[in-house]
Design a protein around this motif. Structure first.
Motif, PDB file in Angstrom:
ATOM      1  N   GLU A 173       1.092  -1.143   0.410  1.00  0.00           N
ATOM      2  CA  GLU A 173       0.252  -0.181   0.316  1.00  0.00           C
ATOM      3  C   GLU A 173       1.111   0.962   0.362  1.00  0.00           C
ATOM      4  OE1 GLU A 173      -3.834   1.745   2.236  1.00  0.00           O
ATOM      5  OE2 GLU A 173      -3.076   0.471   2.849  1.00  0.00           O
ATOM      6  N   GLY A 174       0.566   2.371  -0.885  1.00  0.00           N
ATOM      7  CA  GLY A 174       1.452   3.421  -0.718  1.00  0.00           C
ATOM      8  C   GLY A 174       0.283   4.490   0.042  1.00  0.00           C
ATOM      9  N   ALA A 175       1.225   5.617   0.696  1.00  0.00           N
ATOM     10  CA  ALA A 175       0.404   6.357   0.967  1.00  0.00           C
ATOM     11  C   ALA A 175       0.205   7.041   0.798  1.00  0.00           C
ATOM     12  CB  ALA A 175       1.674   7.649   1.653  1.00  0.00           C
ATOM     13  N   PHE A 176      -1.718   7.059  -0.195  1.00  0.00           N
ATOM     14  CA  PHE A 176      -1.668   8.193  -1.298  1.00  0.00           C
ATOM     15  C   PHE A 176      -3.486   8.023  -0.804  1.00  0.00           C
ATOM     16  CE2 PHE A 176       1.543   6.341  -3.826  1.00  0.00           C
ATOM     17  CZ  PHE A 176       2.135   8.272  -3.785  1.00  0.00           C
ATOM     18  N   ALA A 177      -3.688   7.743   0.753  1.00  0.00           N
ATOM     19  CA  ALA A 177      -5.473   7.967   1.269  1.00  0.00           C
ATOM     20  C   ALA A 177      -5.051   9.221   1.709  1.00  0.00           C
ATOM     21  CB  ALA A 177      -5.690   6.916   1.422  1.00  0.00           C
ATOM     22  N   LEU A 178      -6.431   9.857   2.067  1.00  0.00           N
ATOM     23  CA  LEU A 178      -7.213  10.752   2.739  1.00  0.00           C
ATOM     24  C   LEU A 178      -8.336  10.782   3.292  1.00  0.00           C
ATOM     25  CD1 LEU A 178      -5.778  13.198  -0.366  1.00  0.00           C
ATOM     26  CD2 LEU A 178      -5.202  13.582   2.199  1.00  0.00           C
ATOM     27  N   PRO A 179      -8.097   9.556   4.044  1.00  0.00           N
ATOM     28  CA  PRO A 179      -9.703   9.615   4.923  1.00  0.00           C
ATOM     29  C   PRO A 179     -10.354  10.778   5.103  1.00  0.00           C
ATOM     30  CG  PRO A 179      -8.155   8.477   6.065  1.00  0.00           C
ATOM     31  CD  PRO A 179      -7.098   9.382   5.039  1.00  0.00           C
ATOM     32  N   GLU A 180     -11.454  10.921   5.925  1.00  0.00           N
ATOM     33  CA  GLU A 180     -12.219  12.356   5.730  1.00  0.00           C
ATOM     34  C   GLU A 180     -12.762  12.051   7.245  1.00  0.00           C
ATOM     35  OE1 GLU A 180     -14.893  12.779   2.301  1.00  0.00           O
ATOM     36  OE2 GLU A 180     -13.691  13.094   1.279  1.00  0.00           O
ATOM     37  N   PRO A 181     -12.745  12.916   8.151  1.00  0.00           N
ATOM     38  CA  PRO A 181     -12.929  12.396   9.414  1.00  0.00           C
ATOM     39  C   PRO A 181     -14.686  12.441   9.200  1.00  0.00           C
ATOM     40  CG  PRO A 181     -12.059  15.022   9.067  1.00  0.00           C
ATOM     41  CD  PRO A 181     -11.791  14.158   8.271  1.00  0.00           C
ATOM     42  N   ALA A 182     -15.254  12.896  10.918  1.00  0.00           N
ATOM     43  CA  ALA A 182     -16.622  12.452  10.585  1.00  0.00           C
ATOM     44  C   ALA A 182     -17.459  13.999  11.683  1.00  0.00           C
ATOM     45  CB  ALA A 182     -17.404  11.125  11.064  1.00  0.00           C
ATOM     46  N   ASP A 183     -16.363  14.694  12.257  1.00  0.00           N
ATOM     47  CA  ASP A 183     -16.541  15.033  13.589  1.00  0.00           C
ATOM     48  C   ASP A 183     -16.937  16.912  12.132  1.00  0.00           C
ATOM     49  OD1 ASP A 183     -15.575  17.985  14.630  1.00  0.00           O
ATOM     50  OD2 ASP A 183     -16.029  16.354  16.103  1.00  0.00           O
ATOM     51  N   ARG A 184     -17.790  17.403  12.628  1.00  0.00           N
ATOM     52  CA  ARG A 184     -18.152  18.288  11.605  1.00  0.00           C
ATOM     53  C   ARG A 184     -16.821  19.853  11.239  1.00  0.00           C
ATOM     54  NH1 ARG A 184     -24.912  19.897  11.209  1.00  0.00           N
ATOM     55  NH2 ARG A 184     -25.165  17.540  10.666  1.00  0.00           N
ATOM     56  N   ARG A 185     -16.422  19.758  12.809  1.00  0.00           N
ATOM     57  CA  ARG A 185     -14.801  20.586  13.152  1.00  0.00           C
ATOM     58  C   ARG A 185     -14.568  20.409  12.040  1.00  0.00           C
ATOM     59  NH1 ARG A 185     -15.251  20.765  19.584  1.00  0.00           N
ATOM     60  NH2 ARG A 185     -15.765  18.631  19.178  1.00  0.00           N
ATOM     61  N   LEU A 186     -14.235  19.079  11.859  1.00  0.00           N
ATOM     62  CA  LEU A 186     -12.931  18.830  11.500  1.00  0.00           C
ATOM     63  C   LEU A 186     -12.842  19.138   9.981  1.00  0.00           C
ATOM     64  CD1 LEU A 186     -11.483  16.023  13.443  1.00  0.00           C
ATOM     65  CD2 LEU A 186     -10.825  17.822  13.274  1.00  0.00           C
ATOM     66  N   GLN A 187     -14.585  18.575   9.431  1.00  0.00           N
ATOM     67  CA  GLN A 187     -14.633  18.506   8.094  1.00  0.00           C
ATOM     68  C   GLN A 187     -13.735  20.332   7.290  1.00  0.00           C
ATOM     69  OE1 GLN A 187     -18.489  17.101   8.299  1.00  0.00           O
ATOM     70  NE2 GLN A 187     -18.185  14.938   7.910  1.00  0.00           N
ATOM     71  N   LEU A 188     -15.330  21.054   8.517  1.00  0.00           N
ATOM     72  CA  LEU A 188     -14.438  22.244   8.157  1.00  0.00           C
ATOM     73  C   LEU A 188     -13.268  22.342   8.116  1.00  0.00           C
ATOM     74  CD1 LEU A 188     -15.598  25.531   7.400  1.00  0.00           C
ATOM     75  CD2 LEU A 188     -15.175  25.720  10.357  1.00  0.00           C
ATOM     76  N   LEU A 189     -12.217  22.135   9.024  1.00  0.00           N
ATOM     77  CA  LEU A 189     -10.644  22.484   8.883  1.00  0.00           C
ATOM     78  C   LEU A 189     -10.143  21.747   7.521  1.00  0.00           C
ATOM     79  CD1 LEU A 189      -8.149  21.713  11.607  1.00  0.00           C
ATOM     80  CD2 LEU A 189      -7.586  20.764   9.256  1.00  0.00           C
ATOM     81  N   CYS A 190     -10.350  20.190   6.713  1.00  0.00           N
ATOM     82  CA  CYS A 190     -10.133  19.771   5.734  1.00  0.00           C
ATOM     83  C   CYS A 190     -10.428  20.840   4.833  1.00  0.00           C
ATOM     84  CB  CYS A 190     -10.703  18.749   5.967  1.00  0.00           C
ATOM     85  SG  CYS A 190      -9.997  17.262   7.275  1.00  0.00           S
ATOM     86  N   ARG A 191     -12.049  20.997   4.047  1.00  0.00           N
ATOM     87  CA  ARG A 191     -12.480  21.944   3.594  1.00  0.00           C
ATOM     88  C   ARG A 191     -11.368  23.022   3.558  1.00  0.00           C
ATOM     89  NH1 ARG A 191     -17.605  20.120   5.324  1.00  0.00           N
ATOM     90  NH2 ARG A 191     -17.764  22.227   6.357  1.00  0.00           N
ATOM     91  N   GLU A 192     -11.330  23.682   4.449  1.00  0.00           N
ATOM     92  CA  GLU A 192     -10.649  25.047   4.193  1.00  0.00           C
ATOM     93  C   GLU A 192      -8.991  24.985   3.587  1.00  0.00           C
ATOM     94  OE1 GLU A 192     -10.476  28.069   7.324  1.00  0.00           O
ATOM     95  OE2 GLU A 192     -12.733  27.250   7.822  1.00  0.00           O
ATOM     96  N   ILE A 193      -8.289  23.797   4.245  1.00  0.00           N
ATOM     97  CA  ILE A 193      -6.819  23.059   3.088  1.00  0.00           C
ATOM     98  C   ILE A 193      -7.388  23.084   1.861  1.00  0.00           C
ATOM     99  CG2 ILE A 193      -5.211  22.015   4.492  1.00  0.00           C
ATOM    100  CD1 ILE A 193      -5.388  21.614   6.856  1.00  0.00           C
ATOM    101  N   SER A 194      -7.980  22.030   1.530  1.00  0.00           N
ATOM    102  CA  SER A 194      -8.485  21.028   0.518  1.00  0.00           C
ATOM    103  C   SER A 194      -8.162  22.559  -0.499  1.00  0.00           C
ATOM    104  CB  SER A 194      -9.518  20.629   0.010  1.00  0.00           C
ATOM    105  OG  SER A 194      -9.084  19.718   0.932  1.00  0.00           O
ATOM    106  N   ALA A 195      -9.484  23.609   0.134  1.00  0.00           N
ATOM    107  CA  ALA A 195      -9.454  25.493  -1.119  1.00  0.00           C
ATOM    108  C   ALA A 195      -8.352  26.370  -0.996  1.00  0.00           C
ATOM    109  CB  ALA A 195     -10.740  25.628  -0.447  1.00  0.00           C
ATOM    110  N   ASP A 196      -7.622  25.630  -0.209  1.00  0.00           N
ATOM    111  CA  ASP A 196      -5.976  26.580  -0.266  1.00  0.00           C
ATOM    112  C   ASP A 196      -5.228  26.340   0.895  1.00  0.00           C
ATOM    113  OD1 ASP A 196      -4.036  28.336  -0.502  1.00  0.00           O
ATOM    114  OD2 ASP A 196      -4.902  29.945   0.976  1.00  0.00           O
ATOM    115  N   PRO A 197      -3.974  24.865   0.143  1.00  0.00           N
ATOM    116  CA  PRO A 197      -3.274  24.520   1.169  1.00  0.00           C
ATOM    117  C   PRO A 197      -2.030  25.150   1.445  1.00  0.00           C
ATOM    118  CG  PRO A 197      -2.943  23.567  -1.107  1.00  0.00           C
ATOM    119  CD  PRO A 197      -4.161  24.217  -0.883  1.00  0.00           C
ATOM    120  N   ALA A 198      -2.097  26.279   0.612  1.00  0.00           N
ATOM    121  CA  ALA A 198      -0.825  26.825   1.298  1.00  0.00           C
ATOM    122  C   ALA A 198      -1.026  28.169   2.442  1.00  0.00           C
ATOM    123  CB  ALA A 198      -0.260  28.279  -0.060  1.00  0.00           C
TER     124      ALA A 198
END
Length: 275
Positions: A173-198
């Motif tokens: 297995e390669g390190a190429f999976a991005l599991p998505e959290p269930a917590d809504r606050r963590l989902q918000l965090l992930c969405r913000e980083i996805s929109a602007d990873p910088a």
């Protein structure tokens, strides 16, 4: 987290070719569709596709399990609980009937291996994962593409099919999976980083931004994704780098857009991702 919203032509119109033509045609005679390969009387069936530009296949599923191998270019995929990046030389194993979405970024060539679910009981379908394709696996898939769809069950095609299954089962297995959290606050965090990873925030900054303590955020993130926040962000940035490269971006521009201070730092991260 990669978005797959619109459907490509093949996902929208996955129509049948005549079953008798699809089953007996020699390679190149009929353009096989994914649906044609769900019911052929062989445990393993393969097809290949080339696209010259970005193509979004939308959400769909297959009766058979699928091994989606990127030959050239770059693919991303999603299931309901995770996103995946699929660089050239890697493949994504998807369980039978599992809804998923796939997107090709820029010019791409990929192969799809469709596997009867009960063909290889020791082949673990879960979790969905991206694995490194050995030279032997790549060669076996290419060779099976040269065989008739209804290959000789006692001949070369059957031996190639068995080899493909064996190599997939033992693939690393390669390190190429991005599991998505269930917590809504963590989902918000992930969405913000996805929109602007910088975005240049450390863990304390992100925890404050989403209204959690550092300790709570890091503990919940690891529990829900199986990895640290730092590792998840690194994987996300790699996904953006590979996508931008596939779409023709220059490394100097990509490094700045994704959040790396230099091209050398970016190259070091890519070397680690593929090690």
């Amino acid at each position: 987290m990669m978005q797959h919203n619109s459907s490509g032509a093949e996902a929208q119109n996955n129509g049948w070719t005549k079953p008798e033509a699809a089953a007996t045609a020699q390679p190149g005679a009929v353009r096989l569709q994914a649906l044609d390969l769900q019911t052929v009387p062989r445990p393993v069936a393969v097809m290949t596709r080339d696209y010259e530009q970005t193509m979004d296949f939308g959400w769909h599923s297959h009766r058979r399990g699928q091994f989606l191998k990127c030959e050239d270019g770059f693919l991303t995929a999603r299931i309901l609980s995770a996103s995946f990046i699929i660089p050239a030389g890697y493949g994504l194993l998807i369980a039978p009937d599992r809804p998923h979405a796939v997107k090709a970024h820029g010019p791409v060539r990929f192969s799809s291996v469709y596997i009867e679910p009960e063909t290889r009981p020791e082949l673990a379908w879960e979790p969905a994962r991206v694995v490194n394709c050995s030279p032997l696996l790549s060669a076996a898939i290419a060779a099976l593409l040269d065989e008739p769809v209804e290959y000789d069950e006692g001949g070369r095609g059957a031996h190639l099919a068995a080899l493909i299954l064996s190599e997939i089962a033992r693939a690393r297995e390669g390190a190429f999976a991005l599991p998505e959290p269930a917590d809504r606050r963590l989902q918000l965090l992930c969405r913000e980083i996805s929109a602007d990873p910088a975005i240049d925030l450390d863990i304390d900054g992100w925890a404050n931004r989403i209204g959690m303590s550092r300790r709570t955020m890091t503990r919940h993130f690891r529990t829900e994704t199986g990895m640290s926040f730092a590792e998840w962000r690194r994987r996300l940035r790699v996904a953006h780098v590979l996508r931008l490269k596939a779409e023709g971006g220059r490394l100097e521009e990509i490094a700045a857009r994704v959040g790396y201070r230099s091209v050398s730092a970016l190259r070091a991260v890519l070397r680690e991702a593929f090690s």
